[in-house]
Design a protein around this motif. Structure first.
Motif, PDB file in Angstrom:
ATOM      1  N   ALA A 197       0.846  -1.197   0.000  1.00 54.35           N
ATOM      2  CA  ALA A 197       0.000   0.000   0.000  1.00 54.35           C
ATOM      3  C   ALA A 197       0.878   1.243   0.000  1.00 54.35           C
ATOM      4  CB  ALA A 197      -0.907  -0.008   1.230  1.00 54.35           C
ATOM      5  N   PHE A 198       0.604   2.149  -0.918  1.00 54.03           N
ATOM      6  CA  PHE A 198       1.247   3.454  -0.896  1.00 54.03           C
ATOM      7  C   PHE A 198       0.536   4.349   0.108  1.00 54.03           C
ATOM      8  CE2 PHE A 198       2.395   2.436  -5.427  1.00 54.03           C
ATOM      9  CZ  PHE A 198       3.778   2.569  -5.288  1.00 54.03           C
ATOM     10  N   ASN A 199       1.267   5.156   0.808  1.00 57.91           N
ATOM     11  CA  ASN A 199       0.673   6.201   1.632  1.00 57.91           C
ATOM     12  C   ASN A 199       0.388   7.393   0.727  1.00 57.91           C
ATOM     13  OD1 ASN A 199      -0.029   8.191   3.427  1.00 57.91           O
ATOM     14  ND2 ASN A 199       1.797   8.016   4.707  1.00 57.91           N
ATOM     15  N   HIS A 200      -0.898   7.676   0.505  1.00 62.60           N
ATOM     16  CA  HIS A 200      -1.290   8.767  -0.382  1.00 62.60           C
ATOM     17  C   HIS A 200      -1.525  10.074   0.366  1.00 62.60           C
ATOM     18  CE1 HIS A 200      -1.850   6.418  -4.136  1.00 62.60           C
ATOM     19  NE2 HIS A 200      -2.138   5.421  -3.311  1.00 62.60           N
ATOM     20  N   THR A 201      -1.231  10.113   1.660  1.00 66.00           N
ATOM     21  CA  THR A 201      -1.465  11.314   2.447  1.00 66.00           C
ATOM     22  C   THR A 201      -0.199  12.170   2.504  1.00 66.00           C
ATOM     23  OG1 THR A 201      -0.772  10.463   4.619  1.00 66.00           O
ATOM     24  CG2 THR A 201      -3.011   9.921   3.874  1.00 66.00           C
ATOM     25  N   GLU A 202      -0.316  13.309   3.161  1.00 60.04           N
ATOM     26  CA  GLU A 202       0.800  14.249   3.246  1.00 60.04           C
ATOM     27  C   GLU A 202       1.952  13.727   4.103  1.00 60.04           C
ATOM     28  OE1 GLU A 202       1.121  17.012   1.427  1.00 60.04           O
ATOM     29  OE2 GLU A 202      -0.723  16.296   0.480  1.00 60.04           O
ATOM     30  N   SER A 203       1.712  12.702   4.914  1.00 61.36           N
ATOM     31  CA  SER A 203       2.775  12.193   5.783  1.00 61.36           C
ATOM     32  C   SER A 203       3.790  11.331   5.038  1.00 61.36           C
ATOM     33  CB  SER A 203       2.172  11.378   6.937  1.00 61.36           C
ATOM     34  OG  SER A 203       1.489  10.233   6.450  1.00 61.36           O
ATOM     35  N   ALA A 204       3.502  11.006   3.778  1.00 60.68           N
ATOM     36  CA  ALA A 204       4.405  10.164   2.989  1.00 60.68           C
ATOM     37  C   ALA A 204       5.512  10.994   2.360  1.00 60.68           C
ATOM     38  CB  ALA A 204       3.624   9.444   1.900  1.00 60.68           C
ATOM     39  N   ASN A 205       6.544  10.304   1.886  1.00 62.49           N
ATOM     40  CA  ASN A 205       7.569  10.958   1.097  1.00 62.49           C
ATOM     41  C   ASN A 205       6.890  11.627  -0.104  1.00 62.49           C
ATOM     42  OD1 ASN A 205       9.586  11.387  -1.015  1.00 62.49           O
ATOM     43  ND2 ASN A 205      10.973  10.131   0.219  1.00 62.49           N
ATOM     44  N   PRO A 206       7.110  12.923  -0.327  1.00 64.91           N
ATOM     45  CA  PRO A 206       6.440  13.628  -1.429  1.00 64.91           C
ATOM     46  C   PRO A 206       6.631  12.965  -2.783  1.00 64.91           C
ATOM     47  CG  PRO A 206       7.559  15.190   0.013  1.00 64.91           C
ATOM     48  CD  PRO A 206       7.989  13.815   0.451  1.00 64.91           C
ATOM     49  N   GLY A 207       7.724  12.231  -2.932  1.00 66.99           N
ATOM     50  CA  GLY A 207       7.958  11.561  -4.198  1.00 66.99           C
ATOM     51  C   GLY A 207       6.854  10.592  -4.571  1.00 66.99           C
ATOM     52  N   LEU A 208       6.191  10.019  -3.577  1.00 61.79           N
ATOM     53  CA  LEU A 208       5.137   9.037  -3.842  1.00 61.79           C
ATOM     54  C   LEU A 208       3.863   9.682  -4.369  1.00 61.79           C
ATOM     55  CD1 LEU A 208       5.529   6.551  -0.851  1.00 61.79           C
ATOM     56  CD2 LEU A 208       6.415   6.370  -3.175  1.00 61.79           C
ATOM     57  N   HIS A 209       3.783  11.003  -4.312  1.00 63.50           N
ATOM     58  CA  HIS A 209       2.624  11.683  -4.878  1.00 63.50           C
ATOM     59  C   HIS A 209       2.734  11.789  -6.397  1.00 63.50           C
ATOM     60  CE1 HIS A 209       2.308  13.771  -0.701  1.00 63.50           C
ATOM     61  NE2 HIS A 209       1.809  12.554  -0.700  1.00 63.50           N
ATOM     62  N   ASP A 210       3.884  11.418  -6.927  1.00 68.92           N
ATOM     63  CA  ASP A 210       4.126  11.429  -8.372  1.00 68.92           C
ATOM     64  C   ASP A 210       3.841  10.036  -8.926  1.00 68.92           C
ATOM     65  OD1 ASP A 210       5.223  11.436 -10.976  1.00 68.92           O
ATOM     66  OD2 ASP A 210       6.767  12.883 -10.411  1.00 68.92           O
ATOM     67  N   VAL A 211       2.853   9.939  -9.809  1.00 69.74           N
ATOM     68  CA  VAL A 211       2.463   8.638 -10.339  1.00 69.74           C
ATOM     69  C   VAL A 211       3.609   7.965 -11.080  1.00 69.74           C
ATOM     70  CG1 VAL A 211       1.560   9.551 -12.531  1.00 69.74           C
ATOM     71  CG2 VAL A 211       0.642   7.403 -11.609  1.00 69.74           C
ATOM     72  N   ARG A 212       4.531   8.742 -11.641  1.00 66.21           N
ATOM     73  CA  ARG A 212       5.688   8.150 -12.330  1.00 66.21           C
ATOM     74  C   ARG A 212       6.549   7.348 -11.361  1.00 66.21           C
ATOM     75  NH1 ARG A 212       7.840  13.653 -14.961  1.00 66.21           N
ATOM     76  NH2 ARG A 212       7.487  14.208 -12.745  1.00 66.21           N
ATOM     77  N   VAL A 213       6.685   7.867 -10.138  1.00 61.28           N
ATOM     78  CA  VAL A 213       7.466   7.168  -9.118  1.00 61.28           C
ATOM     79  C   VAL A 213       6.749   5.884  -8.701  1.00 61.28           C
ATOM     80  CG1 VAL A 213       8.366   7.288  -6.764  1.00 61.28           C
ATOM     81  CG2 VAL A 213       8.603   9.254  -8.304  1.00 61.28           C
TER      82      VAL A 213
END
Length: 438
Positions: A197-213
């Motif tokens: 599971a990806f963390n899609h909230t603000e507490s995650a590494n910002p890189g994970l908010h990029d769908v390419r990553v």
């Protein structure tokens, strides 16, 4: 009308009404109250939110042995959903007398083929045959003991020592065991999907908010390597969320599932470069998993693949189950090892998990179109098109990383008969088993 509780009280429709109302009662704070809502029982949402009284729930005891259920909308697979424990009856007098201690062996009143006689948390429980069970004459085994053995290899050792009759097979050991013990080692499909599971909230590494990553991380995982060289238990590489053995489900065509791994690796590297990550600017992630040797093996292999292919630095952190759940629920992670096993045999048991309202949506993924498609699917005679559309959205956004579709891989004493090998939900009951002499 001949079903009895273990204390001799009759099991009635009123017990079911009480159980369902208790499940949606905000004061109970059940982590599975959403299941009643998922079943579209009338007014469940409003009651859970505290906006309507319990008495407005769409379930009524017409008489002692007739239950009437009202749904907010048509749900073709509703009967299938009633096999899940949240909808089981409970003994009201016992709960009112003992409160949170009602499940202790000295207090619990149940209505199954066995009664709980001993329970030592994290060690074992013991169940003995109930003479009050409505079909007790068909029960054969008198006593069942379930042992908690967290180390899979130790459990297997105890199996061969004759201390247990059934246990799981550690990752990688099935091929050798099935050759040596063909009547005991088994691998059969089970409705569970293993994923990160990806963390899609603000507490995650910002890189994970990029769908390419997110796509790069998924593409770089060699699923065939994992199932063929690490797990070796007949598991299936997964590129979609719904398990392939789910009744009536047509597997979607996920574009990257047919691309050779070397090409996926190249695409993953390109995506990471586009996103601004690489050897000169490595992505750092925290991956959590609950304590298990197989989870550790899988996480280790995946983290190595990410490092070799994408220069990703991954911190692996394991926790005991209760702590792991708390951390996962508070989104104190970047990625979390997870699995979902169907509560019933229909695709929505998986896909509803990815809706915004689902409390089991650990990564807090949210997509309005997924929410709309799943809501619409409840009223469709054939929801397959909606399910396919949802799966394609999940893959396009890489909402999670499907890794493999489970098989149940276990050892079973050849003296034990009656095991339901074809039950993909892994619903097995001690009352149906019996032991034969060598």
């Amino acid at each position: 009308n001949d079903a009895l509780w273990a204390n001799g009280d009759p099991v009635t429709a009123h017990d079911i009404v009480y159980a369902w109302r208790r499940a949606v009662d905000p004061n109970t704070a059940s982590p599975y109250s959403w299941y009643i809502s998922l079943a579209t029982v009338k007014n469940a949402d409003d009651i859970i939110a505290g906006n309507k009284p319990l008495e407005d729930l769409g379930v009524t005891a017409v008489d002692d042995f007739t239950l009437e259920v009202q749904l907010d909308q048509s749900l073709p697979y509703f009967p299938e959903m009633t096999t899940y424990a949240t909808l089981f009856p409970v003994h009201q007098a016992t709960i009112e007398k003992h409160g949170i201690k009602w499940t202790r062996p000295e207090n619990i009143v149940s209505n199954g083929a066995y009664v709980l006689t001993e329970h030592v948390p994290n060690e074992y429980h013991m169940r003995k045959r109930s003479t009050m069970y409505w079909n007790d004459e068909a029960t054969v085994i008198e006593t069942v003991i379930g042992r908690v053995i967290n180390d899979e290899n130790q459990a297997l050792t105890r199996y061969f020592a004759g201390e247990v009759d059934h246990t799981g097979i550690p990752a990688g050991q099935y091929p050798n065991l099935v050759k040596k013990y063909p009547d005991e080692a088994t691998s059969v499909p089970i409705l569970c999907t293993y994923y990160y599971a990806f963390n899609h909230t603000e507490s995650a590494n910002p890189g994970l908010h990029d769908v390419r990553v997110r796509k790069a991380l998924s593409y770089a995982i060699d699923r065939k390597l994992l199932v063929n060289q690490v797990l070796k238990g007949g598991q299936y590489p997964a590129y979609n969320f719904v398990h392939r053995a789910t009744a009536g489900f047509e597997m979607p065509v996920i574009d990257y599932s047919s691309i050779p791994q070397n090409q996926l690796d190249a695409k993953a590297e390109d995506l990471m470069t586009e996103a601004g990550y690489g050897p000169g600017n490595p992505l750092t992630l925290k991956l959590i998993y609950n304590t298990s040797e197989s989870h550790k093996q899988i996480a280790t292999v995946i983290s190595q693949l990410w490092k070799q292919k994408l220069a990703v630095q991954t911190e692996l952190v394991n926790y005991e189950w209760k702590t792991y759940l708390q951390i996962r629920q508070t989104q104190a992670f970047d990625l979390a090892r997870a699995a979902w096993c169907g509560d019933y045999n229909e695709a929505s048991t998986f896909l509803d998990l990815m809706t915004t309202a689902s409390t089991s949506n650990a990564g807090r993924f949210s997509n309005p179109e997924v929410d709309r498609l799943m809501a619409e699917s409840k009223t469709l005679e054939d929801p397959q098109d909606n399910y396919t559309a949802v799966e394609l959205i999940l893959a396009d956004e890489m909402a999670l990383i499907p890794i493999y579709h489970y098989t149940s891989v276990f050892m079973l004493n050849s003296q034990i008969k009656g095991w339901p090998y074809d039950n993909v939900q892994k619903n097995w009951y001690s009352k149906d088993l019996y032991r034969i002499k060598n």
